[in-house]
Design an enzyme around this catalytic site. Structure first.
Site, PDB file in Angstrom:
ATOM      1  N   MET A  19       0.844  -1.200   0.000  1.00 34.11           N
ATOM      2  CA  MET A  19       0.000   0.000   0.000  1.00 34.11           C
ATOM      3  C   MET A  19       0.883   1.255   0.000  1.00 34.11           C
ATOM      4  SD  MET A  19      -3.401  -1.014   2.076  1.00 34.11           S
ATOM      5  CE  MET A  19      -2.773  -0.868   3.720  1.00 34.11           C
TER       6      MET A  19
ATOM      7  N   HIS B 119       9.313  -3.381   3.482  1.00 34.56           N
ATOM      8  CA  HIS B 119       8.899  -3.651   2.095  1.00 34.56           C
ATOM      9  C   HIS B 119      10.124  -4.000   1.235  1.00 34.56           C
ATOM     10  CE1 HIS B 119       5.689  -0.629   3.345  1.00 34.56           C
ATOM     11  NE2 HIS B 119       4.952  -1.676   2.980  1.00 34.56           N
TER      12      HIS B 119
ATOM     13  N   LYS C 187       5.255  -9.841   9.359  1.00 36.43           N
ATOM     14  CA  LYS C 187       4.705  -8.773  10.207  1.00 36.43           C
ATOM     15  C   LYS C 187       3.178  -8.877  10.299  1.00 36.43           C
ATOM     16  CE  LYS C 187       4.103  -4.317  11.535  1.00 36.43           C
ATOM     17  NZ  LYS C 187       2.698  -4.203  11.233  1.00 36.43           N
ATOM     18  N   ASP C 188       2.529  -9.206   9.166  1.00 31.46           N
ATOM     19  CA  ASP C 188       1.065  -9.344   9.140  1.00 31.46           C
ATOM     20  C   ASP C 188       0.746 -10.837   9.128  1.00 31.46           C
ATOM     21  OD1 ASP C 188       0.124  -6.432   8.734  1.00 31.46           O
ATOM     22  OD2 ASP C 188       1.734  -6.685   7.299  1.00 31.46           O
TER      23      ASP C 188
HETATM   24  P1  AMP Z   1       1.557  -2.934   3.429  1.00 30.89           P
HETATM   25  O1  AMP Z   1       2.124  -1.867   2.525  1.00 30.89           O
HETATM   26  O2  AMP Z   1       1.473  -2.537   4.844  1.00 30.89           O
HETATM   27  O3  AMP Z   1       0.280  -3.523   2.871  1.00 30.89           O
HETATM   28  O4  AMP Z   1       2.614  -4.100   3.393  1.00 30.89           O
HETATM   29  C1  AMP Z   1       3.005  -4.729   2.199  1.00 30.89           C
HETATM   30  C2  AMP Z   1       3.781  -5.969   2.521  1.00 30.89           C
HETATM   31  O5  AMP Z   1       4.954  -5.630   3.271  1.00 30.89           O
HETATM   32  C3  AMP Z   1       2.980  -6.950   3.391  1.00 30.89           C
HETATM   33  O6  AMP Z   1       3.230  -8.277   2.939  1.00 30.89           O
HETATM   34  C4  AMP Z   1       3.541  -6.710   4.757  1.00 30.89           C
HETATM   35  O7  AMP Z   1       3.428  -7.823   5.622  1.00 30.89           O
HETATM   36  C5  AMP Z   1       5.005  -6.426   4.436  1.00 30.89           C
HETATM   37  N1  AMP Z   1       5.638  -5.708   5.538  1.00 30.89           N
HETATM   38  C6  AMP Z   1       5.168  -4.596   6.167  1.00 30.89           C
HETATM   39  N2  AMP Z   1       5.983  -4.255   7.177  1.00 30.89           N
HETATM   40  C7  AMP Z   1       6.987  -5.168   7.197  1.00 30.89           C
HETATM   41  C8  AMP Z   1       8.133  -5.375   8.022  1.00 30.89           C
HETATM   42  N3  AMP Z   1       8.433  -4.569   9.034  1.00 30.89           N
HETATM   43  N4  AMP Z   1       8.941  -6.433   7.752  1.00 30.89           N
HETATM   44  C9  AMP Z   1       8.659  -7.269   6.720  1.00 30.89           C
HETATM   45  N5  AMP Z   1       7.588  -7.124   5.907  1.00 30.89           N
HETATM   46  C10 AMP Z   1       6.766  -6.107   6.150  1.00 30.89           C
END
Ligand code: AMP
Length: 280
Positions: free
Chosen positions: A30, A37, A150-151
């Site tokens: 996102m 990321h 993380k998720d």
């Molecule tokens: P998001 O932009 O929050 O939807 O995250 C995109 C992807 O990045 C998802 O698969 C998250 O789990 C991963 N992500 C977010 N934060 C972290 C982190 N600190 N370490 C590893 N992966 C992450």
């Protein structure tokens, strides 16, 4: 790196790459990209000839409209980071591209994964996650999909979606959580913490470490009660602290060698943070 905004253009581009036998890796995000990321992107770039990153703030997965409205947007900076890391394609669709007029969301059967933990506190969230991932996986049709640990619950939900709807077409890679020096899990939402909240937020990592270090010495209820106190003392209001089985996310009362993970969701100010730690 090429930037593509239209579904049809992305599909044409990827079809040509697939015809040449190139493997496609996919990192959905996102935006407001950080080192978390980037660790997904780096692994994807290492393992695939073509890396597609998507940036789409999916409205249907926000149960809280304020959270959606305030979700950070840093696209110019994101593009710089993606070029630097060596991403091949950025997919930057509008909401209409993902959900065209007349789009009918389906209802995904997620069983207990939908109503437990994050599902309980964010009703409808995982249906929204499945809607967007169903669309994105249909469009990109990747060989490999990269998700962040993380998720944790989201990883389990997307694994189920992939299996049920795409029947193991795509291999799922779960990448360990990247943390700040004091242990706070990197998150786009950290940008909204004040300096004081940012300092206190390390209590999440401290509570997870406490549970991990003490695992097996007491019943899990006792461990999560102490972990909750650590969070409350730092000024968090706690949604849940729990120790669960890794695949089913069902609670484990006493550590008995099953693969376990500790999950936390807690809010400071009006910023809700989640984190987790694998216990064995
Ligand atoms: P998001 O932009 O929050 O939807 O995250 C995109 C992807 O990045 C998802 O698969 C998250 O789990 C991963 N992500 C977010 N934060 C972290 C982190 N600190 N370490 C590893 N992966 C992450």
């Amino acid at each position: 790196m090429i930037i593509i905004k239209k579904v049809a253009d992305l599909q044409n581009h990827l079809l040509a790459q697939k015809k040449e036998g190139k493997k496609i890796g996919f990192v959905p995000t996102m935006g407001a990209l950080h080192q978390g990321h980037l660790s997904l992107l780096k692994q994807c770039i290492e393992q695939n000839e073509i890396t597609v990153c998507s940036i789409f703030v999916n409205p249907t997965q926000f149960n809280n409209q304020e959270d959606f409205k305030h979700y950070p947007k840093t696209v110019e900076k994101d593009i710089e980071l993606l070029v630097e890391v060596g991403c091949s394609v950025l997919f930057l669709p509008s909401t209409d591209e993902i959900y065209p007029p007349g789009f009918q969301p389906r209802k995904y059967d997620l069983g207990d994964l939908e109503t437990k933990w994050e599902g309980q506190y964010r009703p409808g969230h995982f249906q929204g996650v499945c809607q967007v991932m169903d669309r994105l996986l249909s469009i990109v049709d990747p060989d490999r999909l990269y998700l962040g640990q993380k998720d944790f619950q989201q990883c389990m939900v997307i694994k189920k979606l992939e299996k049920d709807i795409f029947h193991d077409r795509t291999e799922i890679k779960i990448v360990p959580t990247q943390r700040e020096k004091d242990g706070l899990a990197m998150s786009s939402r950290n940008l909204r913490l004040s300096a004081e909240q940012r300092q206190k937020a390390t209590a999440i990592y401290q509570s997870l470490l406490y549970i991990k270090e003490q695992t097996g010495t007491q019943a899990n209820d006792a461990l999560t009660t102490t972990a909750t106190s650590i969070l409350n003392d730092a000024g968090f209001s706690v949604d849940y602290v729990t120790v669960v089985q890794q695949e089913t996310l069902m609670p484990i009362a006493v550590q008995d060698g099953q693969p376990a993970v500790a999950l936390i969701a807690a809010t400071i100010g009006n910023i809700r943070l989640i984190d987790n730690m694998i216990l064995n």
